[in-house]
Design a protein around this motif. Structure first.
Motif, PDB file in Angstrom:
ATOM      1  N   VAL A  36       0.991  -0.751  -0.188  1.00 52.48           N
ATOM      2  CA  VAL A  36      -0.119   0.068   0.071  1.00 52.48           C
ATOM      3  C   VAL A  36       0.552   1.077  -0.369  1.00 52.48           C
ATOM      4  CG1 VAL A  36      -1.747   1.324   1.275  1.00 52.48           C
ATOM      5  CG2 VAL A  36      -1.282  -1.249   1.193  1.00 52.48           C
ATOM      6  N   THR A  37       0.586   2.269  -0.857  1.00 51.56           N
ATOM      7  CA  THR A  37       1.498   3.531  -0.856  1.00 51.56           C
ATOM      8  C   THR A  37      -0.245   4.535  -0.977  1.00 51.56           C
ATOM      9  OG1 THR A  37       1.727   3.834  -3.397  1.00 51.56           O
ATOM     10  CG2 THR A  37       3.054   2.422  -2.145  1.00 51.56           C
ATOM     11  N   ARG A  38       0.636   5.887  -1.062  1.00 49.88           N
ATOM     12  CA  ARG A  38       0.167   6.925  -0.926  1.00 49.88           C
ATOM     13  C   ARG A  38      -0.461   6.608  -1.985  1.00 49.88           C
ATOM     14  NH1 ARG A  38       1.292  12.645   1.747  1.00 49.88           N
ATOM     15  NH2 ARG A  38      -0.329  13.880   1.060  1.00 49.88           N
ATOM     16  N   GLU A  39       0.175   6.762  -3.205  1.00 52.36           N
ATOM     17  CA  GLU A  39      -0.914   6.641  -4.519  1.00 52.36           C
ATOM     18  C   GLU A  39      -2.020   5.554  -5.325  1.00 52.36           C
ATOM     19  OE1 GLU A  39       2.742   6.509  -3.996  1.00 52.36           O
ATOM     20  OE2 GLU A  39       3.063   9.475  -4.365  1.00 52.36           O
ATOM     21  N   ASN A  40      -1.540   4.384  -4.061  1.00 51.54           N
ATOM     22  CA  ASN A  40      -2.949   3.253  -4.744  1.00 51.54           C
ATOM     23  C   ASN A  40      -3.265   3.427  -3.524  1.00 51.54           C
ATOM     24  OD1 ASN A  40      -0.841   1.426  -2.438  1.00 51.54           O
ATOM     25  ND2 ASN A  40      -1.032   0.389  -4.313  1.00 51.54           N
ATOM     26  N   ARG A  41      -3.314   4.079  -1.775  1.00 51.54           N
ATOM     27  CA  ARG A  41      -4.057   3.232  -1.190  1.00 51.54           C
ATOM     28  C   ARG A  41      -5.634   3.221  -1.235  1.00 51.54           C
ATOM     29  NH1 ARG A  41      -1.606   8.741   2.522  1.00 51.54           N
ATOM     30  NH2 ARG A  41      -3.396  10.094   1.093  1.00 51.54           N
ATOM     31  N   GLN A  42      -6.344   4.893  -2.301  1.00 52.15           N
ATOM     32  CA  GLN A  42      -7.490   4.915  -2.308  1.00 52.15           C
ATOM     33  C   GLN A  42      -8.103   4.135  -2.791  1.00 52.15           C
ATOM     34  OE1 GLN A  42      -8.832   8.493  -3.200  1.00 52.15           O
ATOM     35  NE2 GLN A  42     -10.847   8.484  -3.478  1.00 52.15           N
ATOM     36  N   LYS A  95     -23.123   1.552  -3.754  1.00 52.48           N
ATOM     37  CA  LYS A  95     -22.417   1.367  -5.232  1.00 52.48           C
ATOM     38  C   LYS A  95     -21.364   2.588  -5.439  1.00 52.48           C
ATOM     39  CE  LYS A  95     -27.165  -1.339  -6.570  1.00 52.48           C
ATOM     40  NZ  LYS A  95     -27.272  -1.454  -4.997  1.00 52.48           N
ATOM     41  N   ASP A  96     -22.167   3.866  -5.085  1.00 53.25           N
ATOM     42  CA  ASP A  96     -21.560   4.831  -5.530  1.00 53.25           C
ATOM     43  C   ASP A  96     -20.215   5.336  -4.429  1.00 53.25           C
ATOM     44  OD1 ASP A  96     -23.265   5.863  -3.695  1.00 53.25           O
ATOM     45  OD2 ASP A  96     -23.722   7.159  -5.057  1.00 53.25           O
ATOM     46  N   LEU A  97     -19.434   4.671  -4.257  1.00 50.71           N
ATOM     47  CA  LEU A  97     -18.745   4.766  -2.539  1.00 50.71           C
ATOM     48  C   LEU A  97     -17.713   6.147  -3.477  1.00 50.71           C
ATOM     49  CD1 LEU A  97     -17.254   4.078  -0.724  1.00 50.71           C
ATOM     50  CD2 LEU A  97     -16.243   2.189  -1.650  1.00 50.71           C
ATOM     51  N   ARG A  98     -17.201   6.861  -2.635  1.00 52.80           N
ATOM     52  CA  ARG A  98     -15.843   7.404  -3.616  1.00 52.80           C
ATOM     53  C   ARG A  98     -15.916   8.113  -2.227  1.00 52.80           C
ATOM     54  NH1 ARG A  98     -18.704   6.357  -7.427  1.00 52.80           N
ATOM     55  NH2 ARG A  98     -18.416   6.744  -8.963  1.00 52.80           N
ATOM     56  N   LEU A  99     -13.955   7.777  -2.673  1.00 51.37           N
ATOM     57  CA  LEU A  99     -13.281   7.492  -0.719  1.00 51.37           C
ATOM     58  C   LEU A  99     -12.784   8.994  -1.209  1.00 51.37           C
ATOM     59  CD1 LEU A  99     -11.804   4.771  -0.247  1.00 51.37           C
ATOM     60  CD2 LEU A  99     -14.085   5.187   1.163  1.00 51.37           C
ATOM     61  N   ALA A 100     -12.860   9.498   0.251  1.00 46.66           N
ATOM     62  CA  ALA A 100     -12.048  10.900   0.593  1.00 46.66           C
ATOM     63  C   ALA A 100     -11.325  10.935   1.614  1.00 46.66           C
ATOM     64  CB  ALA A 100     -13.151  12.038   0.907  1.00 46.66           C
ATOM     65  N   MET A 101      -9.960  11.106   1.728  1.00 48.18           N
ATOM     66  CA  MET A 101      -8.775  10.845   2.504  1.00 48.18           C
ATOM     67  C   MET A 101      -7.848  11.827   2.330  1.00 48.18           C
ATOM     68  SD  MET A 101      -7.009   6.603   1.433  1.00 48.18           S
ATOM     69  CE  MET A 101      -7.850   5.261   1.570  1.00 48.18           C
ATOM     70  N   GLU A 102      -7.591  12.248   3.558  1.00 45.65           N
ATOM     71  CA  GLU A 102      -6.799  13.465   3.792  1.00 45.65           C
ATOM     72  C   GLU A 102      -5.177  12.625   4.580  1.00 45.65           C
ATOM     73  OE1 GLU A 102      -6.874  16.600   3.792  1.00 45.65           O
ATOM     74  OE2 GLU A 102      -8.801  16.576   2.571  1.00 45.65           O
ATOM     75  N   PRO A 103      -4.286  13.079   3.706  1.00 45.48           N
ATOM     76  CA  PRO A 103      -3.168  12.104   4.785  1.00 45.48           C
ATOM     77  C   PRO A 103      -2.594  12.507   6.504  1.00 45.48           C
ATOM     78  CG  PRO A 103      -2.178  13.726   3.191  1.00 45.48           C
ATOM     79  CD  PRO A 103      -3.582  13.708   2.682  1.00 45.48           C
ATOM     80  N   MET A 104      -2.397  12.245   6.939  1.00 43.78           N
ATOM     81  CA  MET A 104      -1.654  12.566   8.324  1.00 43.78           C
ATOM     82  C   MET A 104      -0.739  12.065   8.784  1.00 43.78           C
ATOM     83  SD  MET A 104      -5.053  11.932  11.036  1.00 43.78           S
ATOM     84  CE  MET A 104      -4.676   9.551  10.904  1.00 43.78           C
ATOM     85  N   ASN A 105      -0.068  12.929   9.680  1.00 39.37           N
ATOM     86  CA  ASN A 105       2.109  12.598   9.981  1.00 39.37           C
ATOM     87  C   ASN A 105       2.182  11.310  11.085  1.00 39.37           C
ATOM     88  OD1 ASN A 105       1.385  14.064  11.949  1.00 39.37           O
ATOM     89  ND2 ASN A 105       2.742  16.013  11.168  1.00 39.37           N
ATOM     90  N   GLU A 106       2.981  11.449  11.455  1.00 39.11           N
ATOM     91  CA  GLU A 106       2.455   9.913  13.030  1.00 39.11           C
ATOM     92  C   GLU A 106       2.008  11.186  14.068  1.00 39.11           C
ATOM     93  OE1 GLU A 106       6.334   9.085  15.614  1.00 39.11           O
ATOM     94  OE2 GLU A 106       5.820   7.240  13.716  1.00 39.11           O
TER      95      GLU A 106
END
Length: 219
Positions: A36-42, A95-106
């Motif tokens: 899993v990477t920042r680019e493919n995590r979604q 069905k219409d799932l659209r994930l939204a993510m915000e990166p966090m540091n430790e």
């Protein structure tokens, strides 16, 4: 990987969050076929949510934690012909799932865990004292993430890296149906989030493993 999480300190942390936030708290641990990477995590998380594995892991965790809120929901193989249907979805996710993510540091991740125990809305005023919260979080991280160190800060955040190699993200908690607790709208048969500020989904990932921590919570 439920067996990996069947540990005293993991259960103690989840139970503490339950009691503080009046939450049905879940922690899932998943091993993926590709790192899993920042680019493919979604993409990875979206695929997981749509898979039978997610459904089964939620049921297993639901029973293990003795909540029994999903135990009567059978898996049904989705019918592609109903992709645009308004009929009730047999899946856990829409069905219409659209994930939204915000990166966090430790530091942000550790602060979020502390928020759950010390600052989140607590209808029964069950916040933990600072030192107990730090001890609970530290023991949880040692058992779940395999770190052998102590949290170096009494505020529950690290001045130096504590969870080496792990990355984190806050996931918008709208990928499971809401109980409509705050809207008084009809509640779907299957629901998890309550639609309030106590809803949270937190992703932690490293290499081919990720954790998903879920909270809801209402008065």
């Amino acid at each position: 990987m439920l067996a990996d999480l069947n540990r005293p300190a993991v259960n103690a942390f989840l139970t503490a969050v339950d009691e503080v936030m009046n939450s049905n708290t879940f922690l899932l641990k998943v091993r993926t076929q590709t790192p899993v990477t920042r680019e493919n995590r979604q993409e990875v998380l979206s695929a997981f949510f749509r898979a039978r594995l997610f459904h089964e892991m939620m049921l297993d965790a639901d029973q293990e934690r003795d909540w029994w809120i999903f135990h009567e929901i059978p898996w049904q193989t989705p019918d592609p012909s109903l992709a645009n249907s308004t009929d009730a979805d047999p899946w856990l996710v829409p069905k219409d799932l659209r994930l939204a993510m915000e990166p966090m540091n430790e530091a942000g991740f550790l602060a979020r865990l502390r928020w759950m125990l010390c600052e989140a809305y607590s209808p029964h005023r069950g916040h933990l004292e600072e030192e107990r919260a730090v001890e609970t979080i530290g023991a949880f991280l040692r058992e779940a993430f395999g770190t052998g160190s102590r949290l170096p800060s009494s505020r529950g955040t690290a001045e130096q890296p504590f969870l080496h190699g792990w990355s984190f993200a806050a996931v918008k908690p709208d990928f499971l149906p809401s109980t409509e607790y705050y809207t008084a709208k009809p509640c779907p048969d299957l629901a998890y989030f309550d639609g309030g500020e106590s809803d949270s989904a937190t992703l932690a990932y490293r290499d081919d493993v990720f954790f998903l921590l879920l909270t809801n919570g209402s008065p």
